[in-house]
Structures are given as C-alpha cells and as structure tokens.
Scaffold this motif. Structure first.
Motif, mmCIF file in Angstrom:
data_model
loop_
_atom_site.group_PDB
_atom_site.id
_atom_site.type_symbol
_atom_site.label_atom_id
_atom_site.label_comp_id
_atom_site.label_asym_id
_atom_site.label_seq_id
_atom_site.Cartn_x
_atom_site.Cartn_y
_atom_site.Cartn_z
ATOM 1 N N ASP A 3 4.189 -14.850 1.801
ATOM 2 C CA ASP A 3 4.915 -14.043 2.497
ATOM 3 C C ASP A 3 6.465 -14.023 1.863
ATOM 4 O O ASP A 3 6.965 -14.901 1.522
ATOM 5 N N ASN A 4 7.123 -12.853 2.116
ATOM 6 C CA ASN A 4 8.362 -12.548 1.674
ATOM 7 C C ASN A 4 9.008 -11.568 2.608
ATOM 8 O O ASN A 4 8.479 -11.123 3.453
ATOM 9 N N PHE A 7 8.095 -7.427 2.280
ATOM 10 C CA PHE A 7 6.850 -7.175 2.745
ATOM 11 C C PHE A 7 6.006 -7.975 3.871
ATOM 12 O O PHE A 7 5.214 -7.500 4.401
ATOM 13 N N HIS A 10 2.180 -8.448 4.928
ATOM 14 C CA HIS A 10 1.389 -7.329 4.497
ATOM 15 C C HIS A 10 0.877 -7.211 2.905
ATOM 16 O O HIS A 10 -0.219 -6.659 2.563
ATOM 17 N N GLY A 11 1.776 -7.685 2.204
ATOM 18 C CA GLY A 11 1.382 -7.756 0.611
ATOM 19 C C GLY A 11 0.083 -8.631 0.406
ATOM 20 O O GLY A 11 -0.747 -8.317 -0.058
ATOM 21 N N LEU A 14 -2.993 -7.013 1.976
ATOM 22 C CA LEU A 14 -3.447 -6.052 1.038
ATOM 23 C C LEU A 14 -4.550 -6.754 0.120
ATOM 24 O O LEU A 14 -5.533 -6.303 -0.368
ATOM 25 N N GLU A 15 -3.847 -7.747 -0.382
ATOM 26 C CA GLU A 15 -4.679 -8.607 -1.768
ATOM 27 C C GLU A 15 -6.095 -9.072 -1.053
ATOM 28 O O GLU A 15 -6.967 -8.842 -1.874
ATOM 29 N N THR A 97 -3.094 -0.892 5.788
ATOM 30 C CA THR A 97 -2.157 -1.691 5.287
ATOM 31 C C THR A 97 -1.263 -0.912 3.992
ATOM 32 O O THR A 97 -0.146 -1.140 4.141
ATOM 33 N N LEU A 101 2.579 -0.355 3.608
ATOM 34 C CA LEU A 101 3.521 -0.978 2.548
ATOM 35 C C LEU A 101 4.180 0.014 1.802
ATOM 36 O O LEU A 101 5.299 0.021 1.671
#
Length: 115
Positions: A3-4, A7, A10-11, A14-15, A97, A101
């Motif tokens: 988590d950042n 993003f 959501h990052g 997506l991964e 997603t 992004l």
C-alpha cells in the motif's frame, strides 16, 4: 509494503489479479491433463496479506486447490466452465483496476505539468 499513498491498495490488487489470471489460464490449459489439480487464489485473503508484506508471499498463502463439483475418472479437477467464468470475471476486474490506475497516473502527470 504493497500500500502506498499514490496508488493505495490498487497497485497490489492489480498484481494479485494478474497472478490469479495466470493460475486460471493454467487451469484452462490443463483441462485435459490427467491428474491435474485446479488451483485458485482467494483474492480477498491475498490482498489483506499483501498490505502487510510481499505480494508473492501473500499470493502463495492464499492459493488453494479447487474442490471439483464432479471429480473425473483421471483425477483432473478442472471444471472448464467454472474456470472460464472465473477467468472472464477476473479479466474484467483487472481491466477496471488498470483503468483506475491509468486515471490516477494521468492526474499526477497533469499536476506535475501544472495543468
């Protein structure tokens, strides 16, 4: 940490969705392989785990074997219609997603340009 501030979750989502797509594709590709055991990722569990650590570790911990509705005589546990449906649903969620992004990246790019 997955988590950042730019993003958010959501990052990582997506991964995880991308890795799930690979597992589901493998299930579909092996639908006729004797003894093949279908797997899937518990997306919510993987995403929760990814918030506190590595995505690969989270995915590994959330990957499980699928229990077949009707076992086959050759030991293959792939139900092709179930896998195709899960793949299609995951693909739509992946695209959603990704679109979010991309929108976020465009916002940041415009802000950096002073637009």
């Amino acid at each position: 940490m997955a988590d950042n501030s730019l993003f958010g979750i959501h990052g990582a989502a997506l991964e995880v969705r991308g890795q799930r797509m690979g597992i589901l594709a493998s299930n579909i590709a092996n639908s006729s392989t004797p003894g093949f055991k279908a797997k899937d990722i518990d997306f919510q569990k993987a995403l929760r785990s990814a918030q506190g650590g590595s995505i690969d570790g989270a995915v590994t911990g959330a990957t499980m074997y699928r229990v077949p509705l009707q076992p086959s005589l050759d030991g293959n546990t792939v139900d092709l219609s179930t896998e195709q449906t899960a793949f299609a649903e995951n693909a739509v969620q992946y695209q959603t997603t990704l679109a979010f992004l991309n929108g976020r990246i465009n916002e940041v790019t415009r802000a950096l340009r002073g637009e």
